[in-house]
Design a protein around this motif. Structure first.
Motif, PDB file in Angstrom:
ATOM      1  N   ALA A   1      42.240  -9.118  20.366  1.00  0.00           N
ATOM      2  CA  ALA A   1      41.404 -10.362  20.885  1.00  0.00           C
ATOM      3  C   ALA A   1      40.041  -9.747  21.175  1.00  0.00           C
ATOM      4  O   ALA A   1      39.011 -10.676  20.575  1.00  0.00           O
ATOM      5  N   SER A   2      39.842  -8.634  21.971  1.00  0.00           N
ATOM      6  CA  SER A   2      38.585  -8.231  22.117  1.00  0.00           C
ATOM      7  C   SER A   2      37.858  -7.795  20.892  1.00  0.00           C
ATOM      8  O   SER A   2      36.436  -8.346  21.074  1.00  0.00           O
ATOM      9  N   GLY A   3      38.493  -7.139  20.283  1.00  0.00           N
ATOM     10  CA  GLY A   3      37.831  -6.805  19.108  1.00  0.00           C
ATOM     11  C   GLY A   3      37.126  -7.707  18.110  1.00  0.00           C
ATOM     12  O   GLY A   3      36.067  -7.616  17.571  1.00  0.00           O
ATOM     13  N   ILE A   4      37.943  -8.826  17.904  1.00  0.00           N
ATOM     14  CA  ILE A   4      37.458  -9.916  17.118  1.00  0.00           C
ATOM     15  C   ILE A   4      36.405 -10.615  17.897  1.00  0.00           C
ATOM     16  O   ILE A   4      35.386 -10.927  17.123  1.00  0.00           O
ATOM     17  N   GLY A   5      36.464 -10.642  19.232  1.00  0.00           N
ATOM     18  CA  GLY A   5      35.433 -11.242  19.944  1.00  0.00           C
ATOM     19  C   GLY A   5      33.880 -10.499  19.758  1.00  0.00           C
ATOM     20  O   GLY A   5      33.079 -11.027  19.519  1.00  0.00           O
ATOM     21  N   TRP A   6      33.997  -9.115  19.693  1.00  0.00           N
ATOM     22  CA  TRP A   6      32.734  -8.415  19.663  1.00  0.00           C
ATOM     23  C   TRP A   6      32.397  -8.722  18.383  1.00  0.00           C
ATOM     24  O   TRP A   6      31.098  -8.689  18.065  1.00  0.00           O
ATOM     25  N   ASP A   7      33.056  -8.522  17.091  1.00  0.00           N
ATOM     26  CA  ASP A   7      32.835  -8.671  15.834  1.00  0.00           C
ATOM     27  C   ASP A   7      32.128  -9.862  15.600  1.00  0.00           C
ATOM     28  O   ASP A   7      31.111 -10.156  15.048  1.00  0.00           O
ATOM     29  N   CYS A   8      32.652 -11.098  16.283  1.00  0.00           N
ATOM     30  CA  CYS A   8      32.195 -12.294  16.058  1.00  0.00           C
ATOM     31  C   CYS A   8      30.826 -12.488  16.699  1.00  0.00           C
ATOM     32  O   CYS A   8      29.956 -13.240  16.470  1.00  0.00           O
ATOM     33  N   LEU A   9      30.743 -11.794  17.673  1.00  0.00           N
ATOM     34  CA  LEU A   9      29.331 -11.736  18.399  1.00  0.00           C
ATOM     35  C   LEU A   9      28.283 -11.069  17.789  1.00  0.00           C
ATOM     36  O   LEU A   9      27.109 -11.975  17.563  1.00  0.00           O
ATOM     37  N   VAL A  10      28.561  -9.998  17.075  1.00  0.00           N
ATOM     38  CA  VAL A  10      27.618  -9.546  16.095  1.00  0.00           C
ATOM     39  C   VAL A  10      27.148 -10.258  14.881  1.00  0.00           C
ATOM     40  O   VAL A  10      26.107 -10.590  14.475  1.00  0.00           O
ATOM     41  N   SER A  11      28.348 -10.982  14.525  1.00  0.00           N
ATOM     42  CA  SER A  11      27.983 -12.009  13.104  1.00  0.00           C
ATOM     43  C   SER A  11      27.413 -13.269  13.432  1.00  0.00           C
ATOM     44  O   SER A  11      26.534 -13.671  12.905  1.00  0.00           O
ATOM     45  N   GLY A  12      27.563 -13.529  14.965  1.00  0.00           N
ATOM     46  CA  GLY A  12      26.673 -14.686  15.324  1.00  0.00           C
ATOM     47  C   GLY A  12      25.146 -14.662  15.601  1.00  0.00           C
ATOM     48  O   GLY A  12      24.491 -15.352  15.310  1.00  0.00           O
ATOM     49  N   VAL A  13      24.905 -13.293  16.066  1.00  0.00           N
ATOM     50  CA  VAL A  13      23.357 -12.882  15.848  1.00  0.00           C
ATOM     51  C   VAL A  13      22.819 -12.942  14.741  1.00  0.00           C
ATOM     52  O   VAL A  13      21.893 -13.411  14.612  1.00  0.00           O
ATOM     53  N   ALA A  14      23.515 -12.385  13.829  1.00  0.00           N
ATOM     54  CA  ALA A  14      23.105 -12.263  12.331  1.00  0.00           C
ATOM     55  C   ALA A  14      23.048 -13.687  11.772  1.00  0.00           C
ATOM     56  O   ALA A  14      21.781 -13.882  11.236  1.00  0.00           O
ATOM     57  N   TYR A  15      23.882 -14.505  12.080  1.00  0.00           N
ATOM     58  CA  TYR A  15      23.839 -16.057  11.559  1.00  0.00           C
ATOM     59  C   TYR A  15      22.538 -16.542  12.453  1.00  0.00           C
ATOM     60  O   TYR A  15      21.854 -17.486  11.824  1.00  0.00           O
ATOM     61  N   LEU A  16      22.304 -16.411  13.618  1.00  0.00           N
ATOM     62  CA  LEU A  16      21.165 -16.925  14.248  1.00  0.00           C
ATOM     63  C   LEU A  16      19.813 -16.520  13.660  1.00  0.00           C
ATOM     64  O   LEU A  16      19.131 -17.371  13.899  1.00  0.00           O
ATOM     65  N   LEU A  17      19.759 -15.213  13.353  1.00  0.00           N
ATOM     66  CA  LEU A  17      18.554 -14.854  12.708  1.00  0.00           C
ATOM     67  C   LEU A  17      18.241 -14.959  11.277  1.00  0.00           C
ATOM     68  O   LEU A  17      17.377 -15.376  10.655  1.00  0.00           O
ATOM     69  N   GLY A  18      19.357 -15.244  10.496  1.00  0.00           N
ATOM     70  CA  GLY A  18      19.173 -15.101   8.842  1.00  0.00           C
ATOM     71  C   GLY A  18      18.666 -16.214   8.330  1.00  0.00           C
ATOM     72  O   GLY A  18      17.494 -16.121   7.712  1.00  0.00           O
ATOM     73  N   ALA A  19      19.215 -17.518   8.560  1.00  0.00           N
ATOM     74  CA  ALA A  19      18.552 -18.680   7.976  1.00  0.00           C
ATOM     75  C   ALA A  19      17.084 -18.983   8.551  1.00  0.00           C
ATOM     76  O   ALA A  19      16.308 -19.388   7.794  1.00  0.00           O
ATOM     77  N   PRO A  20      16.851 -18.894   9.628  1.00  0.00           N
ATOM     78  CA  PRO A  20      15.463 -19.240  10.091  1.00  0.00           C
ATOM     79  C   PRO A  20      14.480 -18.063   9.510  1.00  0.00           C
ATOM     80  O   PRO A  20      13.283 -18.567   8.933  1.00  0.00           O
ATOM     81  N   ILE A  21      14.853 -16.885   9.374  1.00  0.00           N
ATOM     82  CA  ILE A  21      13.777 -15.752   8.816  1.00  0.00           C
ATOM     83  C   ILE A  21      13.673 -16.306   7.496  1.00  0.00           C
ATOM     84  O   ILE A  21      12.596 -16.171   6.926  1.00  0.00           O
ATOM     85  N   ALA A  22      14.744 -16.458   6.638  1.00  0.00           N
ATOM     86  CA  ALA A  22      14.431 -17.155   5.339  1.00  0.00           C
ATOM     87  C   ALA A  22      13.692 -18.346   5.039  1.00  0.00           C
ATOM     88  O   ALA A  22      12.897 -18.533   4.283  1.00  0.00           O
ATOM     89  N   GLY A  23      13.886 -19.428   6.186  1.00  0.00           N
ATOM     90  CA  GLY A  23      12.980 -20.340   6.173  1.00  0.00           C
ATOM     91  C   GLY A  23      11.628 -20.078   6.256  1.00  0.00           C
ATOM     92  O   GLY A  23      10.492 -20.725   5.698  1.00  0.00           O
ATOM     93  N   TRP A  24      11.446 -19.075   7.263  1.00  0.00           N
ATOM     94  CA  TRP A  24       9.965 -18.706   7.634  1.00  0.00           C
ATOM     95  C   TRP A  24       9.173 -18.153   6.314  1.00  0.00           C
ATOM     96  O   TRP A  24       8.175 -18.381   6.153  1.00  0.00           O
TER      97      TRP A  24
END
Length: 465
Positions: free
Chosen positions: A370-393
């Motif tokens: 459960a904790s491992g999936i949580g940390w993996d999802c956190l990393v993915s979330g930061v990536a999703y948060l940055l990816g689309a806006p950077i592409a838009g800019w």
């Protein structure tokens, strides 16, 4: 009854079947309703830009915040599921997510949507997502890649069905009416939660005994209540996983992969419209990818369980394919070529997505899954948060998406290099009884394990709803 002291039966190994197939079905539905829905939200991008007259980068933040917050808050969802149960978290998340959609239908600005749809609804969906993945890993061992592939293949079904549906809803009822209807669809997550029956494993006892010994040692050696409280928080979130070198290297690699992977869901429809494709046809591109993902998530999980090559190598093949696909997007000048691109993208995406939770379990073991999936999802979330806006800019700066897709492909391929360093790092046996941070199992007193049989287990407490 919740919290009652009763005799609990512990299994030495996950059952690899039985009620586990209902858990797989629950995960399948969650990926249809939640993940498929989120990945289909790209069709709202053009509607939001038209309604609020904002730039590409700022508008893209809505969808990227929704996905990012859902994944970033997964450690919180994992901790809460330990304190209550996975079943309760999925129920709660479904109700809150529906409420967030309803609130978002009254939006008056992009900032309003960032808060209501991005932050609030994103957090609610994190309560649905990570508990389902955790339960999959607890019910399956030998067939876990196959079960995981079946469970997450619902993502492809959701993308296939929901993307054109959302476009029709937007055309008929505007984005406000569409969000109200989607709120009703999201409430079906409550059914998924009802299927998540708790399971108790022997490894839970051993891990809990280790934590009890560690907690007792802290209490005896520390006079500070602040230190004790801080230690409890660290144990709940299992921060010690971040000292496991192979797991940390995997997280770095996954971060780079998801930054490049995430841009397609927000920008491919707009890119298609820029080269002359109609809105309805452009929305079907995500559906095409969804079909391919559905098929190859099943095939990827099944093939990984055959043992022909290691699961890590299968994962790396999928990641490499996604990166190469992005590099060829600027050369796709017709609708037919974009369809081919989306089929290939879904193919390789399905292969590596089927193995994400599987690899996390291999690095962390079932008791800390459960904790491992949580940390993996956190990393993915930061990536999703940055990816689309950077592409838009980058689009705002250049006037087209060529540089955006080139950069995404290069980032994905670069992330593979980190996995080569991971292969050089020392691998501890995650399913064994010894980890970098835990004392050897033989040092755990037998009475401390036996005593836990009559105590309610935090990670799998039965709850009546």
């Amino acid at each position: 009854m919740s919290g009652s002291r009763r005799k609990v039966q512990y299994l030495d190994r996950p059952p690899d079947g039985g009620w586990g197939w209902m858990v797989v079905f629950s995960s399948f539905l969650v990926h249809v309703v939640v993940i498929g829905s989120i990945k289909s939200f790209g069709v709202f991008y053009a509607a939001f830009r038209e309604a609020f007259d904002e730039g590409a980068g700022d508008t893209a933040f809505i969808n990227s915040t929704l996905v990012g917050v859902m994944l970033i808050c997964s450690p919180i969802a994992s901790a809460l599921s330990k304190l209550t149960s996975c079943r309760v978290m999925v129920f709660t998340g479904s109700v809150l997510a529906a409420a967030g959609m309803i609130i978002s239908s009254f939006a008056t600005s992009v900032l309003y949507l960032l808060v209501s749809l991005g932050l609030f609804t994103g957090f609610a969906m994190s309560l649905i997502y990570s508990p389902c993945l955790t339960m999959l890993g607890r019910y399956f061992d030998r067939r876990r890649a196959t079960a995981n592939g079946i469970g997450i293949s619902g993502n492809g079904v959701g993308m296939f069905a929901l993307s054109p549906l959302y476009q029709v809803l937007i055309d008929e009822f505007s984005y406000r009416g569409a969000l109200l209807i989607i709120a009703g669809i999201t409430l079906h997550g409550c059914i998924c939660g009802a299927l998540l029956r708790p399971i108790h494993l022997r490894e839970d006892q051993e891990h809990k005994a280790v934590l009890d010994q560690r907690k007792q040692s802290i209490v005896e050696n520390s006079q500070s209540s602040c230190k004790t409280a801080a230690s409890k928080v660290l144990h709940v979130f299992d921060v010690s996983l971040l000292t496991h070198v192979p797991f940390v290297l995997y997280l770095f690699s996954h971060f780079g992969t998801m930054i490049g992977y995430s841009i397609v869901f927000v920008h491919i429809a707009k890119h298609a419209q820029n080269i002359g494709v109609g809105k309805t046809e452009a929305s079907f591109l995500i559906s095409v990818m969804g079909i391919a993902e559905f098929v190859f998530r099943l095939i990827g999980g099944w093939f990984a369980d055959l043992g022909v090559i290691s699961r890590l190598h299968v994962y790396m093949i999928g990641v490499a394919g996604v990166g190469l696909c992005n590099l060829f997007v600027p050369f796709c000048s017709t609708y037919a070529s974009l369809v081919v691109y989306m089929v290939c993208y879904g193919l390789f995406s399905g292969v590596f997505h089927a193995l994400i939770a599987v690899l996390v379990r291999e690095y962390t073991g079932v008791a800390r899954l459960a904790s491992g999936i949580g940390w993996d999802c956190l990393v993915s979330g930061v990536a999703y948060l940055l990816g689309a806006p950077i592409a838009g800019w980058l689009y705002d700066a250049t006037g087209n998406y060529n540089v955006s897709f080139y950069s995404a492909g290069a980032m994905i391929l670069a992330s593979l290099c980190v996995l080569f360093f991971e292969k050089c790092a020392k691998h501890d046996d995650p399913d064994g009884e010894t980890t970098e941070d835990d004392p050897p199992s033989q040092d755990i007193r037998k009475d401390s394990i036996d005593r836990t049989v009559l105590e309610p287990i935090l990670t799998e407490r039965e709850t009546t709803v």
